[in-house]
Design a protein around this motif. Structure first.
Motif, short mmCIF file in Angstrom:
data_model
loop_
_atom_site.label_atom_id
_atom_site.label_comp_id
_atom_site.label_asym_id
_atom_site.label_seq_id
_atom_site.Cartn_x
_atom_site.Cartn_y
_atom_site.Cartn_z
N ALA A 102 48.74 -70.43 -102.08
CA ALA A 102 49.83 -70.16 -103.04
C ALA A 102 50.01 -68.66 -103.25
O ALA A 102 51.13 -68.17 -103.41
CB ALA A 102 49.51 -70.85 -104.37
N LYS A 103 48.92 -67.91 -103.22
CA LYS A 103 48.99 -66.46 -103.49
C LYS A 103 49.98 -65.77 -102.56
O LYS A 103 50.73 -64.88 -102.97
CB LYS A 103 47.59 -65.85 -103.36
N TYR A 130 51.95 -62.09 -110.04
CA TYR A 130 53.36 -62.13 -110.45
C TYR A 130 53.88 -60.70 -110.66
O TYR A 130 54.96 -60.34 -110.22
CB TYR A 130 53.58 -62.92 -111.75
N ASN A 177 46.39 -70.00 -116.08
CA ASN A 177 45.32 -69.05 -115.86
C ASN A 177 45.77 -67.76 -116.53
O ASN A 177 46.87 -67.29 -116.21
CB ASN A 177 45.14 -68.82 -114.34
N ASP A 205 54.15 -72.02 -111.29
CA ASP A 205 52.89 -72.02 -110.54
C ASP A 205 52.03 -73.15 -111.11
O ASP A 205 51.56 -73.07 -112.24
CB ASP A 205 52.23 -70.65 -110.72
N SER A 236 48.80 -75.64 -104.60
CA SER A 236 47.70 -75.14 -103.78
C SER A 236 46.66 -76.23 -103.60
O SER A 236 46.44 -77.02 -104.52
CB SER A 236 47.07 -73.97 -104.54
N SER A 238 43.67 -75.28 -103.04
CA SER A 238 42.43 -74.53 -103.30
C SER A 238 41.57 -75.17 -104.37
O SER A 238 40.36 -75.34 -104.19
CB SER A 238 42.76 -73.11 -103.76
N LYS A 239 42.17 -75.49 -105.51
CA LYS A 239 41.37 -75.91 -106.65
C LYS A 239 41.14 -77.42 -106.64
O LYS A 239 40.10 -77.88 -107.07
CB LYS A 239 42.03 -75.49 -107.97
N ARG A 247 42.90 -71.64 -97.08
CA ARG A 247 44.22 -71.07 -97.33
C ARG A 247 45.34 -72.06 -97.02
O ARG A 247 45.91 -72.06 -95.93
CB ARG A 247 44.45 -69.75 -96.55
N TYR A 324 39.16 -72.74 -116.80
CA TYR A 324 38.70 -71.59 -117.56
C TYR A 324 38.50 -71.84 -119.04
O TYR A 324 39.25 -72.58 -119.66
CB TYR A 324 39.73 -70.45 -117.39
#
Ligand SMILES: Cc1ncc(COP(=O)(O)O)c(C=O)c1O
Length: 393
Positions: A102-103, A130, A177, A205, A236, A238-239, A247, A324
């Motif tokens: 996503a980044k 961003y 986040n 996002d 994503s 990723s998580k 990636r 988090y």
């Protein structure tokens, strides 16, 4: 050398500095407990890795991939959205674009909208990319403060109308986040109405939509009526599938916006290695219970960490989603002085809230992607720590 002005404008990426501190401590023989970066410690599920092994032996995967990926991967993304959110209106041909995480898409999308001097509405605190993407494109970020009194949601009623008229995009990120805030339908509908009124593109996002606690279910922006007229959503693997190292991400939604991002990307990158696209297909179409297993682990960790922070006297609430804990530092400390004191006294690394923007000042972020035994060590250290009086300012 004559480097560009944008290089001198760039602050070091927060986790580069944190990784440097950890490496330094390790070289001194110190055992550091890190609650820093949100990088799952749990391995990628085996069937997904097995798919990579298989796919890497196929010579057709050794050649350049297409920027917009394999047709099968675009289909798998659309199908995943249907299975997970009940969204059946995403056309794999034109409304879906795979990303190299996503980044990558988040960074590049600014070039689709922002010309020098243009304004992007950016939450603060926020994922730093961003603002950085906006700066790379020559634009200016207008901060939308995320405040505790608003449950950490962006308050668009405070955006002056001259700024709203000039703004080209609005960044939105829930589950959030670093605050872990979540948004309901009403909030999203307000954002869509605002975007329509001022002709602003919404960039949502949703990287953390699958990391949830206590039965909470996050919405996709694409579930909301009107969302596809004004925006796209980044996601994503990723998580949710512990795949940060491989990636793979995606953008879905408005076809003009997806096409603009495709135009930028096809001029800059050559897509995702095909063997990794095959892993992604396995992740999205295979067993989804890995997500629940992860969430059981994160819930256990969340509860332990929140309880320990409260015993220490910090204010924080258990999040409903995301990875988090967002905790307020004691009076007299700043995010950075507290983070430094904690590191010095206990060899525990947390991220200062101020590294996510000025409105993150006064907070720290703790990631739950730390193995359980290290979390327990960290908690033991916290339980023995007496916070010293804050430094004289
Ligand atoms: C809010 C947010 N969006 C996107 C990303 C990046 O995701 P990916 O690993 O797919 O590049 C992160 C990573 O931490 C994040 O926190």
């Amino acid at each position: 050398m004559k480097f560009s002005r944008r290089i001198s404008q760039l602050k070091p990426y927060p986790f580069v500095e944190i990784s440097r501190i950890i490496a330094q401590k390790k070289s001194e023989g110190v055992e550091v407990v890190t609650f820093g970066i949100g990088d799952p410690d749990i391995p990628t599920p085996k069937p997904i890795v097995d798919q990579l092994i298989k796919a890497s032996n196929n010579p057709s995967n050794h050649r350049y991939p297409e920027t917009d990926g394999l047709p099968a991967v675009r289909k798998a993304i659309a199908q995943w959205y249907k299975n997970r959110f009940g969204i059946d209106h995403l056309d794999p041909e034109g409304e879906v674009l795979p990303l190299i995480g996503a980044k990558e898409g988040i960074g590049h999308v600014a070039f689709c909208f922002i010309d020098p001097g243009d304004i992007a509405l950016v939450p603060n605190p926020a994922y730093p990319v961003y603002e950085v993407g906006t700066m790379f494109a020559g634009g200016e970020s207008y901060a939308m403060p995320l405040l505790e009194k608003n449950q950490w949601l962006a308050d668009i009623s405070h955006i002056p109308s001259d700024i709203a008229r000039k703004a080209k995009v609005m960044w939105v990120n829930y589950p959030n986040n670093p605050t872990s805030a979540v948004a309901d339908k009403e909030h999203y509908m307000e954002l869509i109405a605002f975007a329509k009124e001022y002709d602003i593109a919404i960039l949502h996002d949703a990287a953390y939509s699958e990391v949830v606690y206590d039965g909470y279910k996050a919405l996709s922006f694409m579930e909301l009526p009107g969302a596809k007229e004004v925006g796209i959503e980044f996601h994503s693997l990723s998580k949710c599938f512990n795949m940060t190292g491989w990636r793979f991400g995606s953008a879905v939604g408005n076809s003009d916006m997806i096409n603009a991002l495709f135009q930028i990307k096809s001029n800059l990158d050559s897509g995702i290695p095909q063997a990794i696209q095959e892993m992604a297909i396995e992740a999205m179409t295979g067993d989804q219970r890995y997500i629940d297993d992860n969430n059981i682990t994160y819930t256990r960790r969340r509860d332990k960490v929140v309880a320990a922070l409260k015993r220490l006297g910090l204010t924080c609430s258990p999040p409903k989603a995301a990875l988090y804990i967002w905790a307020r530092v004691p009076d007299g400390y700043s995010s950075r002085t507290f983070t430094a004191q904690l590191l010095e006294d206990t060899n525990i690394v947390v991220t200062p809230g101020s590294s996510y923007g000025s409105y993150g000042e006064g907070y720290i972020r703790l990631s739950l992607t730390t193995p359980d035994e290290m979390i327990d060590k960290g908690i033991e250290r916290l339980d023995q720590w007496h916070i010293p009086p804050p430094p004289e300012s």
